[in-house]
Scaffold this motif. Sequence first.
Motif, PDB file in Angstrom:
ATOM      1  N   ASP A   1       0.851  -0.976  -0.017  1.00  0.00           N
ATOM      2  CA  ASP A   1       0.093  -0.129  -0.021  1.00  0.00           C
ATOM      3  C   ASP A   1       0.949   1.240  -0.051  1.00  0.00           C
ATOM      4  OD1 ASP A   1      -1.860   1.695   0.120  1.00  0.00           O
ATOM      5  OD2 ASP A   1      -2.920   1.029   2.151  1.00  0.00           O
TER       6      ASP A   1
ATOM      7  N   GLY B   1      -4.167   3.860   1.021  1.00  0.00           N
ATOM      8  CA  GLY B   1      -5.702   4.114   0.184  1.00  0.00           C
ATOM      9  C   GLY B   1      -5.835   5.284  -0.589  1.00  0.00           C
TER      10      GLY B   1
ATOM     11  N   MET C   1      -0.332  -0.581  -4.739  1.00  0.00           N
ATOM     12  CA  MET C   1      -1.334   0.350  -4.707  1.00  0.00           C
ATOM     13  C   MET C   1      -0.671   1.676  -4.628  1.00  0.00           C
ATOM     14  SD  MET C   1      -3.400  -1.357  -1.465  1.00  0.00           S
ATOM     15  CE  MET C   1      -4.503   0.278  -1.345  1.00  0.00           C
TER      16      MET C   1
END
Length: 441
Positions: free
Chosen positions: A34, A38, A395
């Motif tokens: 990640d 997010g 991500m």
Amino acid sequence: MSSVFHRASRANLPTAVRGDGCYIIDDTGKRYLDACGGAAVSCLGHSNEKVRAAMHAQLDQIAYAHTGFFTSEPTEALAALLVRHAPAAINHAYIVSSGSEAIEAAIKLARQYFLEKGEGQRHRIIARRQSYHGNTLGALAAGGNAWRRKQFDPLLIEASHIAPCYAYRGQEPGETAEAYGQRVADELQAEIDRLGAESVMAFIAEPVVGATLGAVPPVEGYFKRIREICDANGILLILDEVMCGMGRTGSLFACEQDGISPDIVTIAKGLGAGYQPIGAMLCTPEIFDTIADGSGFFQHGHTYLGHPMATAAALAVVTQLTEDGLIPRVQQLGEALSAGLETAFSDHPHVGDIRGRGLFRGLEIVADRDSKAPFDPARSIHKKIKAAAMEAGLMCYPMGGTIDGQRGDHVLLAPPFIISEDQLDEVVEKLGRALDTALTQ
């Protein structure tokens, strides 16, 4: 077929089932590093024991108490901790459930403040083009992203937008950074003059612009000039630190690095690190006392204000940010990430700019480095980068419309503060692969 109304109705999303530090693991066992938190949220990663323990302990006591009837211990403690570390003259925190809610509260508070001061003619908001302040109607109206606003324009309150401080595209040849900053800051005064100073209540800006520009920091002196203009005209300075605050840029509040203090500041995302939905609006005693000594009632509120489970989680987050040496770590790792990106992409034919502060970094993707010409929007380069990165187990946060809401592509990186240097190398390597794949499609 899923019964969930997903953001993209035709998307085929993997199912997240577990978190492990900086990684999210899906139901096939695939691990995704990640590198964007997010949306710059997961500053402590996805398995922080102290936050989880705080949430369990609070659940054993009480999960919810409406703020029209009660306060709660974690809410009081969180507000006190935030105020203790906030910019000078900030002394009260209003705890909400998201960044958009924090901006809505800030706009309403600015309006009520002037009403209770006897300056009810002040109602106008000035913000900047290519800003993003949230997706509720008030926050969307304040934001300056043309693509996000377009279909909802008839529903939005009136707001003015001046140029952002975006040196990569705005600074003229031969113009110093300081001169550029003063020039674009002075657009605020020009807009105040056009509207009439007596009608303007607030200027809203992100200290480091996040989603819509890709980690664009101001040039030195820009925000000091903005502060001077606000003071000279009696208007409030609202700083939106929803994405760039809570240590993300290398200081707990991003504006610390620009040597200014706002009248109102909003935070969210990293405040709860993803463990609970939470945001906050903080203000000066002048604003608080005007309400407290006047009507005594802020005419605003939502059901989950000051939610004890959320504030308990956030209290554990902010305690770690301020006591466990994570902010200096952000500064150190931010420099390492910047160096890694420069090594990998400074000569890349399609990376025009590498920018940011701390662990908040952006790459602007261009068709031609010399002219800074963007790719044809029809190619959807940012979408291809995201897909290729996910395939590689990374991500990241690519966006389109960087220049004007239609043209331009960038990639935003905002990894957890617990990331290791080896994992930073993994970010750079996988991002390079994703760029190569996307640019050949």
